[in-house]
Design a protein around this motif. Structure first.
Motif, mmCIF file in Angstrom:
data_model
loop_
_atom_site.group_PDB
_atom_site.id
_atom_site.type_symbol
_atom_site.label_atom_id
_atom_site.label_comp_id
_atom_site.label_asym_id
_atom_site.label_seq_id
_atom_site.Cartn_x
_atom_site.Cartn_y
_atom_site.Cartn_z
ATOM 1 N N HIS A 176 37.769 50.961 44.847
ATOM 2 C CA HIS A 176 38.472 50.870 43.695
ATOM 3 C C HIS A 176 39.718 50.130 43.669
ATOM 4 O O HIS A 176 39.977 49.658 42.279
ATOM 5 C CB HIS A 176 39.220 52.423 43.440
ATOM 6 C CG HIS A 176 39.941 52.999 44.621
ATOM 7 N ND1 HIS A 176 39.625 53.107 45.974
ATOM 8 C CD2 HIS A 176 41.332 52.855 44.746
ATOM 9 C CE1 HIS A 176 40.577 53.156 46.538
ATOM 10 N NE2 HIS A 176 41.600 53.340 45.888
ATOM 11 N N GLU A 180 40.248 47.093 40.720
ATOM 12 C CA GLU A 180 41.614 47.197 39.928
ATOM 13 C C GLU A 180 42.128 45.307 40.170
ATOM 14 O O GLU A 180 42.411 44.821 39.065
ATOM 15 C CB GLU A 180 42.607 47.715 40.506
ATOM 16 C CG GLU A 180 42.501 49.177 40.083
ATOM 17 C CD GLU A 180 43.199 50.373 40.795
ATOM 18 O OE1 GLU A 180 43.093 51.504 40.413
ATOM 19 O OE2 GLU A 180 43.814 50.067 41.846
ATOM 20 N N THR A 201 32.643 54.477 41.709
ATOM 21 C CA THR A 201 33.959 53.742 41.664
ATOM 22 C C THR A 201 34.263 53.562 40.047
ATOM 23 O O THR A 201 35.680 53.731 39.668
ATOM 24 C CB THR A 201 33.988 52.360 42.258
ATOM 25 O OG1 THR A 201 33.413 52.510 43.570
ATOM 26 C CG2 THR A 201 35.323 51.565 42.295
ATOM 27 N N ARG A 204 35.401 56.951 39.130
ATOM 28 C CA ARG A 204 36.792 56.989 39.328
ATOM 29 C C ARG A 204 37.849 56.451 38.640
ATOM 30 O O ARG A 204 38.938 57.081 38.373
ATOM 31 C CB ARG A 204 37.046 56.736 40.981
ATOM 32 C CG ARG A 204 37.958 56.794 41.642
ATOM 33 C CD ARG A 204 37.816 56.470 43.054
ATOM 34 N NE ARG A 204 39.466 56.637 43.570
ATOM 35 C CZ ARG A 204 39.666 56.640 44.866
ATOM 36 N NH1 ARG A 204 38.807 56.364 45.884
ATOM 37 N NH2 ARG A 204 40.908 56.737 45.561
ATOM 38 N N LEU A 205 37.651 55.385 38.140
ATOM 39 C CA LEU A 205 38.602 54.754 37.313
ATOM 40 C C LEU A 205 38.519 55.055 35.649
ATOM 41 O O LEU A 205 38.843 54.214 34.902
ATOM 42 C CB LEU A 205 38.216 52.908 37.332
ATOM 43 C CG LEU A 205 38.602 52.599 39.154
ATOM 44 C CD1 LEU A 205 38.230 51.059 39.050
ATOM 45 C CD2 LEU A 205 39.935 52.939 39.417
#
Ligand code: 13P
Ligand code: SF4
Length: 379
Positions: A176, A180, A201, A204-205
């Motif tokens: 993650h 970013e 991932t 999750r974002l």
């Protein structure tokens, strides 16, 4: 539309990354366990501080009992780099030994007891294939808008490719953060080779609706313009050990054992990850069980040897394999037979190096850049 090159590359792809496969000498093939254990320990005593033995969490009991350190792929590489030992005996798979070679000093030698320990998922994204896909995708997306990220489970040449294209490496614990980092610098990410870790991932974002999959094996089956519209392009690789788990395993467990908790690796499918209580690298799985209260029940969604180790290491906790007898061992990890360990150690005692993993210098430098970029953002 640009012609796909990947289909004709299939024949150039290799199952084993290194072609210096050495067969186990016949006198090592049928060693009896007690005698073999004594021989391994005697060789280790003779070699002393010249050697460090690292064992991945998925290695069998007869290997990890000889290891100086047991851990996940990232931790083991760090252990290798922090050690002064001249020889690092890496009981894991090829991509892990390569990472250790990249981050250790030039005067340290990394040995993989069996060269046949090649992770199939790492082999699903060869640099040659990725290069061809990159050329195709960047026909429709400017290069400056796309950053490649490769999971640690990939070969050094792919890590080097990612560095060269402004990208980096990640592990299952910091994917993650790598995303970013990439989205601060570009519009889109090409994530390799594990589509499940990539999708988990993205989810999750909060980017689950911006994902598309790139199947390098199906040149007719995709429209590059359509795929390139997504913000997260997932390479169509996967781990068969982790794909085995499905959400019905968790539902059935929750019905039969409402008191049980579930911990899974993020290489599992998204529905499995969403239904679990804890998700993380093999170290996170180990820590979860180490920190569990006595009497708790935990089902483990990862490779079977780790579930078995945890059951042995933590008798105070009830440890269950998430899909029972259907849980798999990793065929690549299994290639590190303890007979091979005895052989490479006894050869070292005689001054002979067997099964050395040596990443080519140019690749080593660039792959090191991709790993360094990860280390800069990881904590
Ligand atoms: P870890 O990095 O979590 O040890 O995982 C490596 C691996 O191969 C999982 O399948
Ligand atoms: Fe590769 Fe899967 Fe084995 Fe891990 S468990 S080394 S990803 S095949």
């Amino acid at each position: 539309m640009v012609e796909m090159e990947t289909a004709e590359l299939e024949t150039d792809l290799s199952l084993f990354k290194y072609d210096n496969l050495e067969q186990l000498p016949s006198q090592y093939r049928d060693l009896e366990e007690t005698a073999r254990t004594e021989r391994i320990e005697a060789a280790l005593a003779e070699l002393g501080d010249d050697v460090i033995v690292l064992g991945h969490n998925y290695q069998r009991r007869e290997i990890v009992e000889h290891a100086d350190f047991i851990g996940d792929s990232y931790e083991l590489s760090k252990r290798a780099s922090n050690s002064d030992a001249e020889y690092v005996i890496f009981c894991g798979v090829t991509f892990m030994a390569e990472s250790a070679d990249i981050i250790t000093d030039d005067d340290q030698t990394v040995i993989l007891p069996s060269m046949e320990a090649s992770c199939p998922m790492a082999g699903m994204a060869e640099a040659l294939q990725v290069d061809a896909a990159w050329a195709e995708i960047t026909e429709v997306v400017p290069e400056s808008e796309l950053i490649p990220i490769t999971y640690m489970n990939s070969y050094a040449d792919l890590k080097a490719f990612c560095a060269d294209q402004g990208g980096l490496v990640c592990t299952s614990s910091n994917a993650h953060k790598a995303f970013e980092w990439a989205f601060e610098r570009a519009e889109k990410v090409l994530f390799l080779p594990d589509k499940h870790l990539g999708e988990n991932t993205a989810h999750r974002l909060g980017m689950e609706d911006a994902v598309a999959t790139w199947d390098p094996w199906d040149p007719e089956g995709k429209d590059v313009e359509e795929v390139a519209e997504a913000d997260v392009i997932l390479w169509d690789g996967y781990c068969q050990v982790h794909e085995r788990f499905n959400v019905e395993h968790i539902e059935q467990l929750r019905e039969e054992r409402p008191d049980a908790n579930v911990v899974v690796h993020p290489e599992c499918r998204r529905e499995v990850v969403e239904a679990a209580d804890v998700v993380g690298s093999t170290s996170t799985i180990c820590d979860t069980i180490a920190e569990a209260d006595p009497g708790e029940t935990w089902a483990i969604g990862t490779e079977i040897h780790l579930a078995n180790h945890l059951e042995r290491w933590h008798p105070e906790v009830e440890v269950l394999p998430l899909c029972g007898d259907a849980c798999m061992d990793c065929n690549a990890m299994r290639q590190i037979d303890p007979n091979y360990l005895a052989w490479v150690l006894e050869e070292l005692v005689e001054g002979r190096e067997r099964n050395v993993i040596e990443v080519a210098p140019a690749e080593k430098e660039l792959a090191g850049v991709a790993l360094d970029r990860m280390l800069e953002i990881y904590q």
